[in-house]
Design a protein around this motif. Structure first.
Motif, PDB file in Angstrom:
ATOM      1  N   CYS A 263       5.030  -1.356 -10.009  1.00 32.08           N
ATOM      2  CA  CYS A 263       6.121  -1.425  -9.042  1.00 32.08           C
ATOM      3  C   CYS A 263       6.332  -0.046  -8.444  1.00 32.08           C
ATOM      4  O   CYS A 263       5.727   0.933  -8.878  1.00 32.08           O
ATOM      5  CB  CYS A 263       7.413  -1.927  -9.696  1.00 32.08           C
ATOM      6  SG  CYS A 263       7.997  -0.891 -11.046  1.00 32.08           S
ATOM      7  N   LEU A 264       7.184  -0.008  -7.442  1.00 37.66           N
ATOM      8  CA  LEU A 264       7.437   1.257  -6.750  1.00 37.66           C
ATOM      9  C   LEU A 264       8.120   2.277  -7.657  1.00 37.66           C
ATOM     10  O   LEU A 264       7.831   3.464  -7.641  1.00 37.66           O
ATOM     11  CB  LEU A 264       8.323   0.965  -5.532  1.00 37.66           C
ATOM     12  CG  LEU A 264       8.667   2.140  -4.640  1.00 37.66           C
ATOM     13  CD1 LEU A 264       7.471   2.489  -3.760  1.00 37.66           C
ATOM     14  CD2 LEU A 264       9.869   1.810  -3.769  1.00 37.66           C
ATOM     15  N   ARG A 265       9.061   1.769  -8.467  1.00 36.22           N
ATOM     16  CA  ARG A 265       9.889   2.665  -9.284  1.00 36.22           C
ATOM     17  C   ARG A 265       9.092   3.390 -10.354  1.00 36.22           C
ATOM     18  O   ARG A 265       8.176   2.830 -10.965  1.00 36.22           O
ATOM     19  CB  ARG A 265      10.993   1.866  -9.972  1.00 36.22           C
ATOM     20  CG  ARG A 265      12.298   1.902  -9.195  1.00 36.22           C
ATOM     21  CD  ARG A 265      13.370   1.152  -9.940  1.00 36.22           C
ATOM     22  NE  ARG A 265      13.110  -0.285  -9.953  1.00 36.22           N
ATOM     23  CZ  ARG A 265      13.854  -1.153 -10.628  1.00 36.22           C
ATOM     24  NH1 ARG A 265      14.872  -0.744 -11.364  1.00 36.22           N
ATOM     25  NH2 ARG A 265      13.581  -2.434 -10.563  1.00 36.22           N
ATOM     26  N   ASN A 266       9.478   4.628 -10.607  1.00 36.55           N
ATOM     27  CA  ASN A 266       8.914   5.379 -11.724  1.00 36.55           C
ATOM     28  C   ASN A 266       9.805   5.150 -12.944  1.00 36.55           C
ATOM     29  O   ASN A 266      10.985   4.845 -12.817  1.00 36.55           O
ATOM     30  CB  ASN A 266       8.931   6.877 -11.428  1.00 36.55           C
ATOM     31  CG  ASN A 266       8.153   7.220 -10.176  1.00 36.55           C
ATOM     32  OD1 ASN A 266       7.139   6.578  -9.877  1.00 36.55           O
ATOM     33  ND2 ASN A 266       8.621   8.212  -9.432  1.00 36.55           N
TER      34      ASN A 266
ATOM     35  N   VAL B 247       2.001  -0.783   0.059  1.00 33.95           N
ATOM     36  CA  VAL B 247       1.177  -1.601   0.971  1.00 33.95           C
ATOM     37  C   VAL B 247       0.292  -2.536   0.148  1.00 33.95           C
ATOM     38  O   VAL B 247       0.156  -3.718   0.465  1.00 33.95           O
ATOM     39  CB  VAL B 247       0.230  -0.734   1.837  1.00 33.95           C
ATOM     40  CG1 VAL B 247      -0.687  -1.609   2.678  1.00 33.95           C
ATOM     41  CG2 VAL B 247       1.008   0.184   2.737  1.00 33.95           C
ATOM     42  N   THR B 248      -0.288  -1.990  -0.893  1.00 31.36           N
ATOM     43  CA  THR B 248      -1.217  -2.778  -1.706  1.00 31.36           C
ATOM     44  C   THR B 248      -0.506  -3.953  -2.375  1.00 31.36           C
ATOM     45  O   THR B 248      -1.038  -5.066  -2.425  1.00 31.36           O
ATOM     46  CB  THR B 248      -1.884  -1.871  -2.756  1.00 31.36           C
ATOM     47  OG1 THR B 248      -2.425  -0.740  -2.076  1.00 31.36           O
ATOM     48  CG2 THR B 248      -2.995  -2.591  -3.490  1.00 31.36           C
ATOM     49  N   ARG B 249       0.699  -3.708  -2.841  1.00 34.34           N
ATOM     50  CA  ARG B 249       1.439  -4.814  -3.472  1.00 34.34           C
ATOM     51  C   ARG B 249       1.875  -5.850  -2.439  1.00 34.34           C
ATOM     52  O   ARG B 249       1.813  -7.056  -2.693  1.00 34.34           O
ATOM     53  CB  ARG B 249       2.648  -4.265  -4.254  1.00 34.34           C
ATOM     54  CG  ARG B 249       2.257  -3.627  -5.597  1.00 34.34           C
ATOM     55  CD  ARG B 249       3.490  -3.185  -6.385  1.00 34.34           C
ATOM     56  NE  ARG B 249       4.239  -2.165  -5.669  1.00 34.34           N
ATOM     57  CZ  ARG B 249       4.039  -0.851  -5.801  1.00 34.34           C
ATOM     58  NH1 ARG B 249       3.147  -0.407  -6.651  1.00 34.34           N
ATOM     59  NH2 ARG B 249       4.754  -0.001  -5.087  1.00 34.34           N
ATOM     60  N   VAL B 250       2.272  -5.392  -1.246  1.00 35.04           N
ATOM     61  CA  VAL B 250       2.660  -6.341  -0.194  1.00 35.04           C
ATOM     62  C   VAL B 250       1.442  -7.161   0.232  1.00 35.04           C
ATOM     63  O   VAL B 250       1.504  -8.381   0.401  1.00 35.04           O
ATOM     64  CB  VAL B 250       3.276  -5.600   1.022  1.00 35.04           C
ATOM     65  CG1 VAL B 250       3.369  -6.504   2.235  1.00 35.04           C
ATOM     66  CG2 VAL B 250       4.658  -5.062   0.653  1.00 35.04           C
ATOM     67  N   ARG B 251       0.306  -6.497   0.390  1.00 37.83           N
ATOM     68  CA  ARG B 251      -0.946  -7.176   0.754  1.00 37.83           C
ATOM     69  C   ARG B 251      -1.298  -8.246  -0.277  1.00 37.83           C
ATOM     70  O   ARG B 251      -1.675  -9.373   0.051  1.00 37.83           O
ATOM     71  CB  ARG B 251      -2.060  -6.121   0.832  1.00 37.83           C
ATOM     72  CG  ARG B 251      -3.223  -6.496   1.701  1.00 37.83           C
ATOM     73  CD  ARG B 251      -4.299  -5.404   1.716  1.00 37.83           C
ATOM     74  NE  ARG B 251      -5.581  -6.070   1.855  1.00 37.83           N
ATOM     75  CZ  ARG B 251      -6.251  -6.195   3.010  1.00 37.83           C
ATOM     76  NH1 ARG B 251      -5.804  -5.635   4.104  1.00 37.83           N
ATOM     77  NH2 ARG B 251      -7.385  -6.864   3.056  1.00 37.83           N
ATOM     78  N   ASN B 252      -1.127  -7.879  -1.513  1.00 33.68           N
ATOM     79  CA  ASN B 252      -1.393  -8.824  -2.602  1.00 33.68           C
ATOM     80  C   ASN B 252      -0.437 -10.009  -2.537  1.00 33.68           C
ATOM     81  O   ASN B 252      -0.844 -11.169  -2.646  1.00 33.68           O
ATOM     82  CB  ASN B 252      -1.235  -8.075  -3.939  1.00 33.68           C
ATOM     83  CG  ASN B 252      -1.269  -9.007  -5.123  1.00 33.68           C
ATOM     84  OD1 ASN B 252      -2.277  -9.634  -5.403  1.00 33.68           O
ATOM     85  ND2 ASN B 252      -0.142  -9.119  -5.817  1.00 33.68           N
ATOM     86  N   ARG B 253       0.823  -9.733  -2.294  1.00 34.52           N
ATOM     87  CA  ARG B 253       1.830 -10.794  -2.264  1.00 34.52           C
ATOM     88  C   ARG B 253       1.562 -11.739  -1.092  1.00 34.52           C
ATOM     89  O   ARG B 253       1.685 -12.951  -1.212  1.00 34.52           O
ATOM     90  CB  ARG B 253       3.235 -10.169  -2.147  1.00 34.52           C
ATOM     91  CG  ARG B 253       4.337 -11.174  -2.315  1.00 34.52           C
ATOM     92  CD  ARG B 253       4.309 -11.785  -3.722  1.00 34.52           C
ATOM     93  NE  ARG B 253       5.058 -13.032  -3.776  1.00 34.52           N
ATOM     94  CZ  ARG B 253       4.520 -14.257  -3.758  1.00 34.52           C
ATOM     95  NH1 ARG B 253       3.216 -14.406  -3.701  1.00 34.52           N
ATOM     96  NH2 ARG B 253       5.266 -15.326  -3.798  1.00 34.52           N
ATOM     97  N   LEU B 254       1.188 -11.173   0.064  1.00 28.62           N
ATOM     98  CA  LEU B 254       0.895 -11.991   1.235  1.00 28.62           C
ATOM     99  C   LEU B 254      -0.328 -12.883   0.993  1.00 28.62           C
ATOM    100  O   LEU B 254      -0.317 -14.060   1.349  1.00 28.62           O
ATOM    101  CB  LEU B 254       0.667 -11.105   2.471  1.00 28.62           C
ATOM    102  CG  LEU B 254       1.903 -10.427   3.076  1.00 28.62           C
ATOM    103  CD1 LEU B 254       1.484  -9.390   4.114  1.00 28.62           C
ATOM    104  CD2 LEU B 254       2.837 -11.449   3.721  1.00 28.62           C
ATOM    105  N   SER B 255      -1.358 -12.322   0.365  1.00 26.61           N
ATOM    106  CA  SER B 255      -2.564 -13.122   0.075  1.00 26.61           C
ATOM    107  C   SER B 255      -2.206 -14.325  -0.784  1.00 26.61           C
ATOM    108  O   SER B 255      -2.644 -15.444  -0.536  1.00 26.61           O
ATOM    109  CB  SER B 255      -3.603 -12.327  -0.721  1.00 26.61           C
ATOM    110  OG  SER B 255      -3.884 -11.122  -0.117  1.00 26.61           O
ATOM    111  N   TYR B 256      -1.408 -14.062  -1.793  1.00 28.90           N
ATOM    112  CA  TYR B 256      -1.014 -15.121  -2.714  1.00 28.90           C
ATOM    113  C   TYR B 256      -0.204 -16.193  -1.968  1.00 28.90           C
ATOM    114  O   TYR B 256      -0.445 -17.394  -2.123  1.00 28.90           O
ATOM    115  CB  TYR B 256      -0.191 -14.483  -3.844  1.00 28.90           C
ATOM    116  CG  TYR B 256       0.159 -15.402  -4.971  1.00 28.90           C
ATOM    117  CD1 TYR B 256      -0.838 -16.065  -5.684  1.00 28.90           C
ATOM    118  CD2 TYR B 256       1.487 -15.607  -5.346  1.00 28.90           C
ATOM    119  CE1 TYR B 256      -0.513 -16.912  -6.739  1.00 28.90           C
ATOM    120  CE2 TYR B 256       1.821 -16.446  -6.394  1.00 28.90           C
ATOM    121  CZ  TYR B 256       0.815 -17.093  -7.085  1.00 28.90           C
ATOM    122  OH  TYR B 256       1.139 -17.930  -8.123  1.00 28.90           O
ATOM    123  N   ALA B 257       0.714 -15.725  -1.112  1.00 26.15           N
ATOM    124  CA  ALA B 257       1.566 -16.656  -0.352  1.00 26.15           C
ATOM    125  C   ALA B 257       0.729 -17.505   0.608  1.00 26.15           C
ATOM    126  O   ALA B 257       1.054 -18.663   0.878  1.00 26.15           O
ATOM    127  CB  ALA B 257       2.633 -15.880   0.420  1.00 26.15           C
TER     128      ALA B 257
END
Ligand code: 4AD
Ligand code: MG
Length: 466
Positions: free
Chosen positions: A48-51, A138-148
């Motif tokens: 996730c984004l958070r540290n 970006v990578t996590r959003v890209r992943n989420r969009l692919s899944y959706a």
């Protein structure tokens, strides 16, 4: 290896983990020292984004030596107790009992030192830019969009098919295609003849696909509803913020589906996948809203809640002609719409997504269904504010005679496309489909200005690094 816990899991189930001992592994983002001999280490593991903040005491810790040498970029494993954080900005932190270093990162040479780097610089270090907040998000959003995307089509009974990457057909007829050959360019004669191709691997000229559509049509005319989602290639020499030489396309194709159904599908599709991202990538979307585009979240919510506008190409030309805007490209019935025209329509006139239908027959590919006026075809382009064209599609010409006429007019060989013609000879059916440019969607969803940040390893003219 010993089981660790991902940072996102800790934040999701904070209460369960409080006062428990865990192992966390990731990369050091920053390290700060307090006067009291305590180090604050921010660790990110990409989940996730958070540290996660690590509290490490020097005195009597057993890891003092390691701690002193620890710098940004090091990869570490920390075992310790999860405690409630008294500090602002985080709810929990980890009190380190043990620190193990897997990999050092010499501060004299590790490139990611400054907090902010330009995107141009980061592109040159694509092997390290994935460790920045922006590329992680970006990578996590890209992943989420692919899944959706898969979820959307699977829920509606579309079958996921794989269309070929090496092909002998140039679906869009644009000519901007990459050749695929095993012939050694330094050894073949300059004369391009059939004889040369016979020596080539496939015994004929072949290319990297520009679209999986024609093959998807084969399966739509047997399985009813299919989609393909894969890489496509275009050798257009356009150095713009919206073009890549290698990009991914989502292409649904459905039988017994006309242009109206196709428009409906495209609208529900875009809303569903952006909606999924708003819900499930909220933290990353908020990050882009804060640091990249202040209106992003509001814009995305607007897309999900608005109904798209549909106008004909002829209406679009009328609107453009009436406008007082100074366009670089002339507005004339018969010319293709340029990015500036698309953006004017979505950003100034309608302020929401706009689908343009019924384009002039002369500027669209042979496979689009000819309208009753014989001048236009049942094409559709979906335009998004800030991006312009995100989807291109059409109803396909299913009538044998009309298709043959289209091929004749456009100089497409019926011999080469025998199989495509036969689909109209045997059990033809009305059908439609479209292609959505995946990186343009990622660009839209993250608000990033350049498509080169929407894909891990961008390929553009003169650039095929990594
Ligand atoms: O409009 P296009 O060329 O449509 C087709 O290829 C159809 N055969 C698709 C179909 O009906 N199945 O391309 C579709 C989309 C565009 O709207 C755009 O979003 C994206 O693909 N696209 C690109 N994205 C990045 N870089 C490029 N060079 C692109 N060219 C097209
Ligand atoms: Mg197009």
């Amino acid at each position: 290896m010993q089981q660790g816990v991902r940072i996102i899991e800790l934040f999701r189930k904070e209460r369960e983990y409080l006062e428990k001992s865990v192992l966390v592994r990731g990369w050091v983002r920053t390290k700060r020292e307090s006067k009291a001999g305590i180090s604050f280490i921010e660790v990110n593991d990409g989940s996730c984004l958070r540290n996660l903040q690590i509290i490490a005491e020097h005195r009597g810790s057993g890891y003092q030596e390691v701690l002193e040498k620890l710098t940004t970029g090091c990869s570490i494993g920390v075992e310790g107790k999860v405690v409630a954080s008294p500090g602002k900005g985080q709810s929990i932190e980890l009190h380190a009992a043990k620190i193990e270093v897997y990999g050092w990162a010499d501060p004299a040479t590790y490139p990611l030192q400054k907090k902010r780097h330009s995107f141009e610089f980061l592109r040159q270090i694509a092997h390290l830019r994935a460790r920045t907040n922006t590329m992680g998000a970006v990578t996590r959003v890209r992943n989420r969009l692919s899944y959706a995307i898969h979820q959307f089509f699977q829920e509606r009974g579309f079958h996921y098919i794989q269309t070929p990457i090496i092909t002998a057909s140039d679906c869009e007829g644009a000519g901007d295609i990459f050749r695929v050959t095993t012939l050694d360019p330094t050894r073949i004669s300059s004369a391009e003849s059939e004889a040369i191709y016979q020596q080539d691997f496939f015994g004929r000229p072949t290319y990297l696909t520009v679209s999986g559509q024609l093959q998807a049509e084969i399966y739509a005319l047997s399985l009813g509803q299919v989609y393909t989602f894969g890489p496509t290639f275009r050798a257009e020499n356009s150095n713009t913020s919206r073009h890549l030489a290698e990009f991914w396309m989502v292409e649904p194709e459905a039988a017994f589906c006309d242009l109206q159904d196709n428009l409906q599908l495209a609208e529900s599709f875009i809303k569903a996948i952006i909606g999924a991202c708003l819900d499930e990538s909220a933290e990353d979307i908020d990050f882009f809203t804060r640091f990249v585009q202040p209106a992003l979240r509001a814009n995305l919510e607007h897309i999900v809640n608005s109904s798209f506008e549909t106008i004909t190409y002829t209406q679009a030309i009328d609107l453009l002609k009436k406008s007082t805007e100074n366009f670089t490209f002339p507005v004339e019935w018969g010319n293709d719409l340029q990015a500036e025209h698309e953006r004017y329509l979505t950003e100034k006139v309608f302020r929401k997504p706009v689908s343009i239908i019924d384009f002039p027959r002369a500027i669209k590919p042979f496979y689009m269904r000819v309208n009753d006026d014989h001048k236009t075809v049942a094409a559709m382009d979906v335009l998004m504010p800030g991006i312009g064209e995100i989807i291109g599609g059409s109803q396909r010409e299913e009538r044998l005679e009309v298709l043959l006429e289209q091929m004749r007019l456009k100089g497409i060989s019926t011999e080469d496309y025998r199989w495509y013609v036969e689909l109209r000879e045997f059990g033809t059916a009305p059908h439609s489909g479209f292609g959505l440019g995946f990186e343009r969607l990622v660009q839209f969803t993250t608000g990033l200005g350049n498509i080169r940040e929407a894909i891990p390893f961008p390929r553009t003219p003169g650039h095929a690094d990594f």
